[in-house]
Design a protein around this motif. Structure first.
Motif: not given
Length: 112
Positions: A5-13
């Motif tokens: 969930e943390l990985l999905q909640s941040v700007d992947s760019e």
């Protein structure tokens, strides 16, 4: 919140040059364990524990527990976890030297 969930909640760019981040985003979550990633402040530094127990698929599902007084952003939290997962900043040479000497009994006696 879990690591996934943390990985999905941040700007992947922001993590486009992080191979570990990209790999974690692609891994299929598994549910083989019920552990928690622990995050706390020790001597002014963010310390992450329990991030190495289990497969990466397991680790993605671990809830992240942190001290209520710990005031860090999601990006700082993810940076600390990625840093811990990436062997805490050790270079490839340092890791190779460690594993090469892992079965050296003379060094084992010194450590004990």
């Amino acid at each position: 919140m879990t690591l996934r969930e943390l990985l999905q909640s941040v700007d992947s760019e922001q993590y486009s040059d992080s191979a570990l981040f990209q790999k974690l985003r692609k891994i299929k979550p598994e549910y083989g364990s019920n552990r928690h990633i622990q995050v706390k402040l020790i001597d002014g530094e963010v310390a992450v524990t329990n991030a190495h127990v289990g497969s990466l698929g397991d680790i993605l599902t671990y809830p992240i527990d942190f001290e209520p007084d710990l005031n860090i952003s999601k990006v700082q939290l993810l940076d600390a976890i990625l840093h811990e997962l990436s062997s805490n900043g050790f270079s490839e040479t340092e890791k190779s030297d460690f594993w090469s000497d892992f079965d050296n009994l003379q060094k084992a006696k010194i450590v004990r």
